[in-house]
Design an enzyme around this catalytic site. Sequence first.
Site, PDB file in Angstrom:
ATOM      1  N   CYS A 251       0.791  -1.227   0.000  1.00  0.00           N
ATOM      2  CA  CYS A 251       0.000   0.000   0.000  1.00  0.00           C
ATOM      3  C   CYS A 251       0.824   1.279   0.000  1.00  0.00           C
ATOM      4  O   CYS A 251       0.323   2.332   0.394  1.00  0.00           O
ATOM      5  CB  CYS A 251      -0.955   0.003   1.202  1.00  0.00           C
ATOM      6  N   ASP A 252       2.069   1.204  -0.437  1.00  0.00           N
ATOM      7  CA  ASP A 252       2.874   2.422  -0.495  1.00  0.00           C
ATOM      8  C   ASP A 252       3.683   2.482  -1.789  1.00  0.00           C
ATOM      9  O   ASP A 252       4.905   2.638  -1.773  1.00  0.00           O
ATOM     10  CB  ASP A 252       3.820   2.464   0.716  1.00  0.00           C
ATOM     11  N   PRO A 253       2.983   2.387  -2.953  1.00  0.00           N
ATOM     12  CA  PRO A 253       3.719   2.336  -4.225  1.00  0.00           C
ATOM     13  C   PRO A 253       4.077   3.717  -4.770  1.00  0.00           C
ATOM     14  O   PRO A 253       3.861   3.999  -5.954  1.00  0.00           O
ATOM     15  CB  PRO A 253       2.730   1.615  -5.147  1.00  0.00           C
ATOM     16  N   HIS A 254       4.613   4.595  -3.905  1.00  0.00           N
ATOM     17  CA  HIS A 254       5.045   5.885  -4.446  1.00  0.00           C
ATOM     18  C   HIS A 254       6.350   5.668  -5.229  1.00  0.00           C
ATOM     19  O   HIS A 254       7.037   4.654  -5.059  1.00  0.00           O
ATOM     20  CB  HIS A 254       5.171   6.938  -3.341  1.00  0.00           C
ATOM     21  N   ASN A 257       9.490   3.973  -4.000  1.00  0.00           N
ATOM     22  CA  ASN A 257       9.420   2.567  -3.592  1.00  0.00           C
ATOM     23  C   ASN A 257       9.298   1.600  -4.758  1.00  0.00           C
ATOM     24  O   ASN A 257       9.284   0.386  -4.565  1.00  0.00           O
ATOM     25  CB  ASN A 257       8.230   2.347  -2.644  1.00  0.00           C
TER      26      ASN A 257
END
Length: 467
Positions: A251-254, A257
Site C-alpha cells: 500500500c505504499d507504491p510511491h 518505492n
Amino acid sequence: MARRALKLASLVAATSGIYLYGKKFLDPNDFGAVRVGRAIVTTAVITYDYLTSLRSVPYGSEEYDFLKSQVHLRSAERLRELCCANRGTFIKVGQHLGALDYLLPEEYTRTLKVLHSQAPQSTRQEIEQVIREDLGKEVLLLIVKQIFPDFEFMWLVEEAKKNLPLELDFLNEGRNAEKVAHMLKDFDFLKVPRIYWELSTRRVLLMEFMEGGQVNDRAYMERNGINVNEISRNLGKLYSEMIFVNGFVHCDPHPGNVLVKKCPASGKAHIILLDHGLYQVLSDSFRMDYCRLWQALIKADMKRVQKYSQRLGAGDLYPLFACMLTARSWESVNRGIDRSPVSASEDVEIRSNAAAYLPQITQLLNNVPRQMLLLLKTNDLLRGIESALHTRASASSFLNMSRCCIRAVSTYQRSKSHSLYRRAQISLTEALSLWQINLYELFLWLKGSQLGNWVIALLSRMHHSTY
C-alpha cells in the site's frame, strides 16, 4: 539556600544541555514541545496568510483564484518544511497527504509529493524517536484541518496510529517482502530484495541492494531502452493480482518505492518493489464485493455499481464513490471508463468537484470499511505513476483487471461449492469469459497494428469492388 541551590541546578542543567547538544547527544527534536511549537507557529503563519491575502479580493474573480493558488503554494511549502524539520511521523503523514489528489488542491499534493522520494535522511537516534512521536501526526493533521475546515481528517489519524507500529517493525517488513515475492513468483519481471535474516532484528533490516530509475521517470526509461507501456501494463498486473486475487496489497507504491531497471543479460525490464512495511489484508467478503464493483464499472452496469458500492458502505453517495475509485467524471463512468482516455478538461472537472463536495467526501471516507482507505491511497499513487508515464486509462489495464476479477470470483465460488457439477460449471464459465477477453485483446492489437490496418484496408477495397 534553596534559591541558590535552584540557581546552581539550573546552571548545571543549562551547561550540560549546551554540552550535550554540541556533542550531538541531544537534539531539539528530542523534545515534543519543540516539534509542537514549530507546528503552532506554522499554523499561525498559514492562517494569517490566508486571512490577509484574500480578505480584500472579490470572491470568484480571476484575481482571487490567482492569489488563492499562490497562498496554497506558500502554505504547502511551509507544511513541507515543517515535515522535514520535525521528521518522523510528520514525514509519514506528509506522504499520506501528498497522495490525496482527489481531496486537496494540486498545489498541496504536488509540493508534498516530494516527500515520497526526497525525504530528509534520518540518524539512528531520529529513527528511534519516531516511535515516541504519536503526538506528531495529530498536530500536523490539526494544521491541515485549520486550513480546510470542511474536511475531517481523524480517519487518517486513526489509520496512521494503527499502521505506524507495523511499518517500524522490520521483521514484519521482511516477512511481507518474502510473502509477496513467493505470492507473485510467476511474474519474472518482478524483483523483491532478498532478506538476510541472520543479520536482521526488529529494529535492523539487512536486505539485498537493488537500484534503478524511479517508475515515474519516463526520461530514464527512454534513455535506457525500457518500454514505458510495458512497465505500466506490468505494474497494473502486479496490483490487480495483489488486490483481487490474493487480497494482500503493498500500500505504499510511491515512485521512491518502485524502481525499474533493464537487465543487461536478458534485456528484460524489471520492476523492483521496495519498502514492504505497509500492507493491507483484505477479507474475502470485501474482496469479492470490490471485484464485482470493478466488473460493474468496466461494463458500465449502473445497477450493479450502485449495489456493490452500497455494500461497501457508500450508501446514497455511490456516484461520488465510483468517481473517486476511477478518478473519472460521472458522465465517463456512465459511458464506460474504458471507452475514452482522460482528457485535460475532465481532470479539471474532477478537481473542481473534489473541492465542491468536500463534506460529502468526508462523510464517505468515514463510512467505508477501513480496508478501503489504504486502497484509495494506493489507487491514487498508481494513477499518479500512469499520469507521469502518459499511459493512464489504457484498455490493456482494464483487460488485466477484468481477468483478475474473473479468476478471483471463480476461485471463491469453487471454494464455497460442494457440488462437482457446480464447480465444473463455474470453471467452464470462467474459461469462456477469459477467452472472450483474449479475443477482444487480439482485436485491439490487430486494430492498432500495421497488419491490422492492412487487413482492414484490404477488406475495404474488396467491399467497394463488389459495387
